[in-house]
Design a protein around this motif. Structure first.
Motif, PDB file in Angstrom:
ATOM      1  N   GLY A 169       0.820  -1.208   0.000  1.00 45.05           N
ATOM      2  CA  GLY A 169       0.000   0.000   0.000  1.00 45.05           C
ATOM      3  C   GLY A 169       0.848   1.248   0.000  1.00 45.05           C
ATOM      4  O   GLY A 169       0.512   2.264  -0.643  1.00 45.05           O
ATOM      5  N   ASP A 170       1.985   1.196   0.670  1.00 44.90           N
ATOM      6  CA  ASP A 170       2.855   2.353   0.740  1.00 44.90           C
ATOM      7  C   ASP A 170       3.488   2.648  -0.615  1.00 44.90           C
ATOM      8  O   ASP A 170       3.781   3.797  -0.954  1.00 44.90           O
TER       9      ASP A 170
ATOM     10  N   ARG B 226      -4.390   1.840  -3.709  1.00 43.02           N
ATOM     11  CA  ARG B 226      -3.842   2.124  -2.359  1.00 43.02           C
ATOM     12  C   ARG B 226      -4.930   1.922  -1.309  1.00 43.02           C
ATOM     13  O   ARG B 226      -4.696   1.343  -0.249  1.00 43.02           O
ATOM     14  N   SER B 227      -6.158   2.388  -1.593  1.00 46.47           N
ATOM     15  CA  SER B 227      -7.276   2.210  -0.668  1.00 46.47           C
ATOM     16  C   SER B 227      -7.607   0.726  -0.472  1.00 46.47           C
ATOM     17  O   SER B 227      -7.895   0.275   0.636  1.00 46.47           O
TER      18      SER B 227
ATOM     19  N   ASN C  30      -7.568  -1.336   3.022  1.00 47.42           N
ATOM     20  CA  ASN C  30      -8.728  -2.090   3.501  1.00 47.42           C
ATOM     21  C   ASN C  30      -8.349  -3.542   3.799  1.00 47.42           C
ATOM     22  O   ASN C  30      -8.804  -4.133   4.795  1.00 47.42           O
ATOM     23  N   GLN C  31      -7.513  -4.104   2.940  1.00 55.53           N
ATOM     24  CA  GLN C  31      -7.034  -5.466   3.198  1.00 55.53           C
ATOM     25  C   GLN C  31      -6.197  -5.508   4.485  1.00 55.53           C
ATOM     26  O   GLN C  31      -6.274  -6.475   5.261  1.00 55.53           O
ATOM     27  N   ALA C  32      -5.393  -4.486   4.711  1.00 57.00           N
ATOM     28  CA  ALA C  32      -4.569  -4.425   5.929  1.00 57.00           C
ATOM     29  C   ALA C  32      -5.450  -4.313   7.165  1.00 57.00           C
ATOM     30  O   ALA C  32      -5.175  -4.918   8.212  1.00 57.00           O
TER      31      ALA C  32
END
Length: 475
Positions: free
Chosen positions: A280-281, A289-290, A294-296
């Motif tokens: 994501g980073d 990225r969103s 959300n998965q994280a």
């Protein structure tokens, strides 16, 4: 110097001192009884010897009794009387009395002793009478005396001879006897005390041996102490220690498994979470990225849930409170507290949940029993599809059991998997849920803590019944 310890003091906490203080009084009592018996036996022998001498003197005087014209007389030669009265330690009196107790000859001052002896015979004829001889104690001239009254046995004569003497030598012999007994009794007391102390020291050797063996062990050595090497009196203690060691071994093993399982189960989700955050980073596309974030978040939620379940399982397996520490609570109050969160989740998933609760009570840890029930309901909600029905029941069975049941009409569980569902991290292949496989392990641990049973049964045509069967609380 030996000091008697007060209860609760440091000295009283010594087993050696306790044994000594318990044994010494009996040893002292035994010595006192032995001293009393010995003194009584020696004193009786001394008294008997002096009484025999006094009786022999009376018998010798009887030889000088004469009967003239029917009248008694005592004709003691001057030399014999001088020898009789020549005792340098004692003063001797003697006299002759007729059958009526009238003084005939000799020392008239001892007439009171004849009366005393005659009264003793009248009151108790069997007391201190042997061969018509009666011994009495009295006073003459301000001195304690011992006297004997001997009846005449000659034909044609009827009367008695009374001989009295002071008791100076008797008293001296009694003192000498007491002093003579004192030395061996003191020696016996010293030897007895030393023997008791030595015996206690020797008796405590097995305790010291066990203590040294335990002290030499490492903190990881929880093997049982061999019973054949221990004296019989210590075996109840050794059995209790071995039982404690066995429980500690189980607790240690449980802790080791928990740490290993936690490390294994948390490693994967934490690694996945780290990877999602890195991905994501590195994303430049806001949409992707969103998605990564959300998965994280979802991975974080699952990891938190897993950690909470691991901690709950550990708490259930290490709860060591006694039954008297359990709280008594109403099941309906517990279920009313938990029901709102189940109702919200069931509504979101399109599952109907209902309750059939009888007013029953349990004794135990309210939180842990609530956790067990929550895991059963969570499993039902996780594996039942939309449109299913879940029923939470509470009722009493067979007058001795309280049953909490979670029943659903979902797909159920394949028979070959039923026996493995309580194993930690066990998940049937192809199962639809997203759980960690710890829910029923937690329920089983709680059941074991309260001597309860977990029953898992497939229903016809489909569905699953999970019953927690508790013993009825006392009272």
């Amino acid at each position: 110097m030996i000091t008697i310890a007060k209860p609760g003091s440091e000295a009283n906490d010594s087993l050696r001192r306790r044994l000594l203080f318990n044994l010494l009084p009996w040893l002292i009592v035994a010595l006192m009884l032995a001293a009393t018996a010995s003194y009584w036996a020696v004193n009786r022998a001394v008294q008997s010897a002096f009484d025999q001498s006094l009786s022999d003197t009376a018998a010798a005087l009887i030889a000088y009794v004469r009967v003239t014209d029917g009248r008694l007389g005592l004709d003691v030669p001057a030399d014999a009387e001088r020898v009789l009265r020549a005792d340098e330690f004692e003063t001797v009196w003697f006299a002759l009395f007729d059958a009526q107790g009238q003084w005939v000859s000799g020392d008239q001052s001892i007439a009171a002793l004849w009366t005393l002896a005659q009264n003793q015979r009248t009151v108790n004829p069997a007391a201190r009478v042997a061969a018509s001889r009666i011994f009495v104690d009295g006073r003459l001239g301000g001195q304690d005396v011992r006297a004997v009254k001997v009846d005449l046995q000659s034909p044609g004569s009827s009367g008695s001879v009374v001989v009295a003497e002071t008791v100076t030598q008797r008293n001296q012999r009694q003192v000498q006897a007491a002093l003579g007994l004192l030395t061996p009794l003191v020696l016996l007391a010293v030897v007895g005390t030393a023997t008791v102390w030595w015996g206690i020291q020797r008796s405590l050797v097995p305790i010291r041996s066990v203590a040294q063996a335990l002290g030499a062990r490492s903190s990881t050595n929880l093997a049982a102490i061999p019973e054949p090497e221990v004296v019989a009196e210590l075996r109840p203690l050794i059995n209790a220690v071995n039982s404690l060691l066995a429980r500690l071994k189980v607790a240690q093993s449980t802790q080791e498994r928990f740490i290993a399982d936690a490390a294994h189960q948390l490693r994967t989700p934490l690694a996945g979470l780290s990877m999602l955050l890195e991905l994501g980073d590195g994303e430049t596309d806001p949409k992707r990225r969103s998605e990564r974030l959300n998965q994280a978040r979802a991975a974080t939620t699952r990891t938190i849930h897993l950690a909470q379940q691991l901690l709950t399982l550990s708490a259930a397996q290490t709860d060591n409170r006694h039954e008297e520490q359990f709280e008594r609570f109403a099941l309906i109050a517990l279920i009313e507290e938990l029901a709102p969160q189940w109702a919200m989740r069931s509504e979101v998933q399109g599952i109907e949940i209902s309750f059939e609760i009888a007013p029953r009570e349990l004794a135990g840890d309210r939180f842990m029993i609530g956790e067990a029930l929550a895991n059963l309901v969570d499993n039902a909600l996780s594996y039942c599809p939309a449109g299913s029905t879940i029923i939470v029941r509470c009722y009493q069975e067979a007058h001795e059991q309280v049953v909490i049941e979670v029943q659903d009409n979902g797909p159920g569980v394949a028979p070959e998997h039923l026996g493995h569902l309580t194993e930690r991290f066990y998940r049937p292949a192809g199962s639809a849920g997203t759980g960690s496989g710890l829910g029923l392990s937690i329920v089983e641990a709680v059941m074991q803590r309260y001597n309860a049973n977990l029953s898992l049964t497939n229903l016809t045509p489909h569905g699953l019944s999970c019953k927690m069967i508790f013993p009825l609380p006392p009272g």
